[in-house]
Design a protein around this motif. Sequence first.
Motif, PDB file in Angstrom:
ATOM      1  N   GLN A 157      -1.652   5.896   5.853  1.00  0.00           N
ATOM      2  CA  GLN A 157      -0.979   6.447   4.680  1.00  0.00           C
ATOM      3  C   GLN A 157      -0.668   7.934   4.893  1.00  0.00           C
ATOM      4  OE1 GLN A 157      -0.378   3.878   2.521  1.00  0.00           O
ATOM      5  NE2 GLN A 157      -1.539   2.833   4.108  1.00  0.00           N
ATOM      6  N   ASP A 158       0.262   8.462   4.082  1.00  0.00           N
ATOM      7  CA  ASP A 158       0.586   9.883   4.174  1.00  0.00           C
ATOM      8  C   ASP A 158      -0.586  10.732   3.681  1.00  0.00           C
ATOM      9  OD1 ASP A 158       3.069   9.268   5.112  1.00  0.00           O
ATOM     10  OD2 ASP A 158       4.001   9.263   3.130  1.00  0.00           O
ATOM     11  N   VAL A 159      -0.670  11.957   4.204  1.00  0.00           N
ATOM     12  CA  VAL A 159      -1.766  12.859   3.829  1.00  0.00           C
ATOM     13  C   VAL A 159      -1.844  13.081   2.310  1.00  0.00           C
ATOM     14  CG1 VAL A 159      -2.721  15.192   4.093  1.00  0.00           C
ATOM     15  CG2 VAL A 159      -1.875  13.976   6.099  1.00  0.00           C
TER      16      VAL A 159
ATOM     17  N   VAL B  73      -3.549  10.167   0.467  1.00  0.00           N
ATOM     18  CA  VAL B  73      -5.003  10.065   0.645  1.00  0.00           C
ATOM     19  C   VAL B  73      -5.699  11.180  -0.122  1.00  0.00           C
ATOM     20  CG1 VAL B  73      -6.886  10.038   2.324  1.00  0.00           C
ATOM     21  CG2 VAL B  73      -4.734   8.903   2.861  1.00  0.00           C
ATOM     22  N   GLU B  74      -5.062  12.380  -0.176  1.00  0.00           N
ATOM     23  CA  GLU B  74      -5.637  13.468  -0.962  1.00  0.00           C
ATOM     24  C   GLU B  74      -5.686  13.092  -2.438  1.00  0.00           C
ATOM     25  OE1 GLU B  74      -3.555  17.093   0.031  1.00  0.00           O
ATOM     26  OE2 GLU B  74      -4.943  17.361   1.703  1.00  0.00           O
ATOM     27  N   ASN B  75      -4.655  12.405  -2.887  1.00  0.00           N
ATOM     28  CA  ASN B  75      -4.592  11.933  -4.259  1.00  0.00           C
ATOM     29  C   ASN B  75      -5.728  10.949  -4.534  1.00  0.00           C
ATOM     30  OD1 ASN B  75      -3.283  11.765  -6.796  1.00  0.00           O
ATOM     31  ND2 ASN B  75      -2.441   9.768  -6.192  1.00  0.00           N
ATOM     32  N   PHE B  76      -5.910  10.003  -3.634  1.00  0.00           N
ATOM     33  CA  PHE B  76      -7.004   9.025  -3.732  1.00  0.00           C
ATOM     34  C   PHE B  76      -8.331   9.763  -3.884  1.00  0.00           C
ATOM     35  CE2 PHE B  76     -10.416   6.804  -1.382  1.00  0.00           C
ATOM     36  CZ  PHE B  76     -10.447   5.587  -2.031  1.00  0.00           C
ATOM     37  N   SER B  77      -8.556  10.706  -2.977  1.00  0.00           N
ATOM     38  CA  SER B  77      -9.820  11.428  -2.940  1.00  0.00           C
ATOM     39  C   SER B  77     -10.042  12.245  -4.217  1.00  0.00           C
ATOM     40  CB  SER B  77      -9.826  12.287  -1.681  1.00  0.00           C
ATOM     41  OG  SER B  77     -10.314  13.562  -1.937  1.00  0.00           O
TER      42      SER B  77
ATOM     43  N   HIS C 174      -6.681   1.827   7.362  1.00  0.00           N
ATOM     44  CA  HIS C 174      -5.563   1.718   6.411  1.00  0.00           C
ATOM     45  C   HIS C 174      -5.196   3.098   5.861  1.00  0.00           C
ATOM     46  CE1 HIS C 174      -3.178   0.270   2.977  1.00  0.00           C
ATOM     47  NE2 HIS C 174      -3.845   1.144   2.280  1.00  0.00           N
ATOM     48  N   LEU C 175      -6.217   3.871   5.489  1.00  0.00           N
ATOM     49  CA  LEU C 175      -5.956   5.207   4.933  1.00  0.00           C
ATOM     50  C   LEU C 175      -5.286   6.113   5.970  1.00  0.00           C
ATOM     51  CD1 LEU C 175      -9.146   5.930   2.781  1.00  0.00           C
ATOM     52  CD2 LEU C 175      -6.859   5.330   1.981  1.00  0.00           C
ATOM     53  N   ILE C 176      -5.659   5.954   7.245  1.00  0.00           N
ATOM     54  CA  ILE C 176      -5.059   6.774   8.300  1.00  0.00           C
ATOM     55  C   ILE C 176      -3.555   6.519   8.384  1.00  0.00           C
ATOM     56  CG2 ILE C 176      -4.959   7.070  10.829  1.00  0.00           C
ATOM     57  CD1 ILE C 176      -7.991   6.822  10.864  1.00  0.00           C
TER      58      ILE C 176
END
Lengths: 207, 207
Positions: free
Chosen positions: B36-38, B41-45, B32-34
Amino acid sequence: MVFSSALLENAVNEFAKLPGIGKKTALRLVLHLIKQDVPEVENFSQIIAKMRSEIKFCSRCHNISDKEICNICSNPMRQQQLICVVENIRDVIAIESTQQFNGVYHVLGGIISPLDGIGPEQLTIDALVARIVPEETQEIIFALNPNIQGDTTIYYIGRKLKGIPVKITTIARGIAFGGELEYADEMTLAKSISNRIPVENYISSGR
Amino acid sequence: MVFSSALLENAVNEFAKLPGIGKKTALRLVLHLIKQDVPEVENFSQIIAKMRSEIKFCSRCHNISDKEICNICSNPMRQQQLICVVENIRDVIAIESTQQFNGVYHVLGGIISPLDGIGPEQLTIDALVARIVPEETQEIIFALNPNIQGDTTIYYIGRKLKGIPVKITTIARGIAFGGELEYADEMTLAKSISNRIPVENYISSGR
């Protein structure tokens, strides 16, 4: 849910965006991370971010890859003339986990499904057809889910390949090992009879 | 599971370390994360890493907090002389979500459970006892799970507070609203009879 900490609330909301993760599960995951050491959680966070920013799709088979060409395509020990066509990356992982297939893959990125608005042009079908002649492919194995969409996709690609001298097969459909005839659906049972195999093949295939 | 990408494999293994997340679920989350836009995912992390490195525990009530003193303790609109004693942060969130409690909390960080090796010294009991006199606490409400460990904890703290002029109460135990007498366990039913309340109280309490 009412939170007294914005840091906690933001983290819970981020986890709750993931598929199948509700607010309560998200809270459980975040409270677990709070109990871990800071470097460990930083490591978790970095691995996720790095994965997303560096992951590529193999330019040959469209499988997920760390490099321009994936490990499977670039492995000289694998039969490059045998292509297994699958719907998605999950299917590649499932087949690789059996350790029974020694060819390469082609990931379609979906399946033809007019009801869901997915036509052949959204899939990597043209790229598959373009591979066959230059790669001197000998056989294409379709490993698609046994349903109408799968059969439509096989039929469509089969027509596109007309005139190209390549063997086309599909994975066997039949009664699953450990399954019971009594509970099999009629379609599966019917196909397992019409596509019956000689017992000598059955025994030599290792069962 | 056999992966052809180390980036994918590492990310799946990280998710699979979380409680209740198996390898298959972890793979689903990563795929799912793949998609999503980069930056997403950086925000999530980043939100996860920031949460872990910046989160604190309120020095007064031991609730999770963004600052030295949590939002609840530092809110002048809340009754600072009314302390609700809970086992963990999850209970604070549950009670806050009812929007019916306007006092402050004290998070024990667990419950006395000799069988699990948890004694009073591992909990924030001394800190609770130390709060009562300087904060001029008028009432302590125990909101602990109704079981032997909960009752033991109430009894232990009650003895520690002997001689201090503070009212000690516990949340009501009885038949849950919407529950059926027939299916209630004997202990709950017995307690609901011995702790019966006058009907005028029942009606005035908003039911």
